[in-house]
Design a protein around this motif. Sequence first.
Motif, PDB file in Angstrom:
ATOM      1  N   TRP A   1       0.842  -1.190   0.000  1.00  0.00           N
ATOM      2  CA  TRP A   1       0.000   0.000   0.000  1.00  0.00           C
ATOM      3  C   TRP A   1       0.879   1.243   0.000  1.00  0.00           C
ATOM      4  O   TRP A   1       1.946   1.267   0.627  1.00  0.00           O
ATOM      5  CB  TRP A   1      -0.867   0.063   1.261  1.00  0.00           C
ATOM      6  CG  TRP A   1      -1.989  -0.914   1.342  1.00  0.00           C
ATOM      7  CD1 TRP A   1      -3.303  -0.692   1.053  1.00  0.00           C
ATOM      8  CD2 TRP A   1      -1.901  -2.281   1.779  1.00  0.00           C
ATOM      9  NE1 TRP A   1      -4.045  -1.832   1.275  1.00  0.00           N
ATOM     10  CE2 TRP A   1      -3.202  -2.832   1.715  1.00  0.00           C
ATOM     11  CE3 TRP A   1      -0.843  -3.106   2.196  1.00  0.00           C
ATOM     12  CZ2 TRP A   1      -3.488  -4.140   2.074  1.00  0.00           C
ATOM     13  CZ3 TRP A   1      -1.119  -4.407   2.556  1.00  0.00           C
ATOM     14  CH2 TRP A   1      -2.423  -4.923   2.477  1.00  0.00           C
ATOM     15  N   ARG A   2       0.447   2.261  -0.688  1.00  0.00           N
ATOM     16  CA  ARG A   2       1.017   3.611  -0.574  1.00  0.00           C
ATOM     17  C   ARG A   2      -0.147   4.527  -0.219  1.00  0.00           C
ATOM     18  O   ARG A   2      -0.971   4.853  -1.076  1.00  0.00           O
ATOM     19  CB  ARG A   2       1.686   4.044  -1.878  1.00  0.00           C
ATOM     20  CG  ARG A   2       2.978   3.268  -2.191  1.00  0.00           C
ATOM     21  CD  ARG A   2       3.642   3.771  -3.467  1.00  0.00           C
ATOM     22  NE  ARG A   2       4.044   5.154  -3.328  1.00  0.00           N
ATOM     23  CZ  ARG A   2       5.208   5.549  -2.804  1.00  0.00           C
ATOM     24  NH1 ARG A   2       6.075   4.659  -2.385  1.00  0.00           N
ATOM     25  NH2 ARG A   2       5.498   6.827  -2.722  1.00  0.00           N
ATOM     26  N   VAL A   3      -0.207   4.907   1.047  1.00  0.00           N
ATOM     27  CA  VAL A   3      -1.364   5.625   1.560  1.00  0.00           C
ATOM     28  C   VAL A   3      -1.094   7.129   1.529  1.00  0.00           C
ATOM     29  O   VAL A   3      -0.164   7.606   2.205  1.00  0.00           O
ATOM     30  CB  VAL A   3      -1.695   5.181   2.998  1.00  0.00           C
ATOM     31  CG1 VAL A   3      -2.986   5.838   3.464  1.00  0.00           C
ATOM     32  CG2 VAL A   3      -1.799   3.654   3.079  1.00  0.00           C
ATOM     33  N   PRO A   4      -1.880   7.904   0.775  1.00  0.00           N
ATOM     34  CA  PRO A   4      -1.660   9.360   0.679  1.00  0.00           C
ATOM     35  C   PRO A   4      -2.219  10.087   1.896  1.00  0.00           C
ATOM     36  O   PRO A   4      -3.209  10.810   1.834  1.00  0.00           O
ATOM     37  CB  PRO A   4      -2.413   9.725  -0.605  1.00  0.00           C
ATOM     38  CG  PRO A   4      -3.541   8.739  -0.657  1.00  0.00           C
ATOM     39  CD  PRO A   4      -2.991   7.458  -0.088  1.00  0.00           C
ATOM     40  N   VAL A   5      -1.543   9.916   3.024  1.00  0.00           N
ATOM     41  CA  VAL A   5      -2.021  10.492   4.290  1.00  0.00           C
ATOM     42  C   VAL A   5      -1.955  12.017   4.250  1.00  0.00           C
ATOM     43  O   VAL A   5      -1.204  12.607   3.469  1.00  0.00           O
ATOM     44  CB  VAL A   5      -1.186   9.960   5.473  1.00  0.00           C
ATOM     45  CG1 VAL A   5      -1.331   8.454   5.603  1.00  0.00           C
ATOM     46  CG2 VAL A   5       0.294  10.332   5.309  1.00  0.00           C
ATOM     47  N   ARG A   6      -2.695  12.638   5.143  1.00  0.00           N
ATOM     48  CA  ARG A   6      -2.702  14.095   5.252  1.00  0.00           C
ATOM     49  C   ARG A   6      -2.774  14.487   6.733  1.00  0.00           C
ATOM     50  O   ARG A   6      -3.231  13.705   7.575  1.00  0.00           O
ATOM     51  CB  ARG A   6      -3.885  14.714   4.502  1.00  0.00           C
ATOM     52  CG  ARG A   6      -3.829  14.539   2.986  1.00  0.00           C
ATOM     53  CD  ARG A   6      -2.664  15.327   2.392  1.00  0.00           C
ATOM     54  NE  ARG A   6      -2.630  15.222   0.936  1.00  0.00           N
ATOM     55  CZ  ARG A   6      -1.959  14.285   0.261  1.00  0.00           C
ATOM     56  NH1 ARG A   6      -1.276  13.353   0.930  1.00  0.00           N
ATOM     57  NH2 ARG A   6      -1.952  14.267  -1.052  1.00  0.00           N
ATOM     58  N   GLY A   7      -2.350  15.697   7.014  1.00  0.00           N
ATOM     59  CA  GLY A   7      -2.409  16.202   8.380  1.00  0.00           C
ATOM     60  C   GLY A   7      -2.058  17.665   8.412  1.00  0.00           C
ATOM     61  O   GLY A   7      -1.689  18.264   7.384  1.00  0.00           O
ATOM     62  N   GLY A   8      -2.164  18.249   9.576  1.00  0.00           N
ATOM     63  CA  GLY A   8      -1.921  19.687   9.722  1.00  0.00           C
ATOM     64  C   GLY A   8      -0.463  20.061   9.894  1.00  0.00           C
ATOM     65  O   GLY A   8      -0.134  21.251   9.943  1.00  0.00           O
ATOM     66  N   VAL A   9       0.434  19.067  10.005  1.00  0.00           N
ATOM     67  CA  VAL A   9       1.862  19.344  10.192  1.00  0.00           C
ATOM     68  C   VAL A   9       2.663  18.609   9.115  1.00  0.00           C
ATOM     69  O   VAL A   9       2.522  17.399   8.939  1.00  0.00           O
ATOM     70  CB  VAL A   9       2.359  18.907  11.580  1.00  0.00           C
ATOM     71  CG1 VAL A   9       3.874  19.093  11.690  1.00  0.00           C
ATOM     72  CG2 VAL A   9       1.657  19.682  12.676  1.00  0.00           C
TER      73      VAL A   9
END
Length: 312
Positions: A224-232
């Motif tokens: 898997w290559r998970v395109p994560v996101r976050g505020g930092v």
Amino acid sequence: MSPPSPQASRLNTAILPQLQVFLAVARLRSFTGAARELGVSTSAVSQAVRLLEDQLRVVLLTRTTRSVSPTDAGRELLERASPALAQALAALDGVSAGPGEMVGRLRISVPHVAVPYVIAPLLPRFRALHPRVDVEVVAEDRFVDIVAEGYDAGVRLSEAIERDMVQVRLTDAFRFVVVGAPSYLSRQGRPERPEDLLRHECMTFRMTTGELYSWELERGRRNWRVPVRGGVLTNDGRLRVSLAEQGVGLTYVFEPMVAEQLRTGRLQVVLESYAATVPGFFLYFPSRAQRSGPLRLFIEAAKELGAHGTDA
């Protein structure tokens, strides 16, 4: 300024030994003292000075039974030649090696994450064994063409190394894991599958291409290559770990980097069955034919480190 003539060059080369003797006599105001300092006989010192005066066709020293002093020409030669000769001798000493000693320089490209686990344990041993080999370590996370950019060697994960490079193992295989603080996990819950990460606050970083890094997970033959996101977003791995400890969010990290936090429970691994394993860090360089002496010794030290592990 025009270059010296061939005759002048031959003369200058021929008189260098005599010049060194004269400078010692003029500085010490003694033939005996100069002989003692140079480790030769007084007659050899006297002969060397006479040869120099004959070749230059000028009297350099005034001699009496009680004293020796430079003439005007001798004082001028002492003032102008002494610093230059001292500098030249120091330069020769700086690059010369004694029996079994190596003199030289190494320039190595290393990713930031590998510095404390590979370079920090390796360099003290290497410098203790080879104190006259200077080592420049450039920490950078981008992919580097070590040949084009003037490096002797590099350290990278094996997947980032060109196939035509020679590789020397530095560490055992290790995992990249997703971690979070107990406070975050109790508040937001634990992800159970890779796609669950899309609903979590994930601290990642921007790659040198400008794209956000997608976390790489694996299980069996599936990846898997998970395109994560976050505020930092930050390329400082230690900052991401610190923020994760404070419950800001999850982060993806080189497992040895958080060994202490995992041991004490300040961080916990999630999605452990999906943790990606990589072969480890390797020292790499162009080819065996291009090894310099300092690089050969560094390779030997690196092999020893790899044989005993990074905790040796």
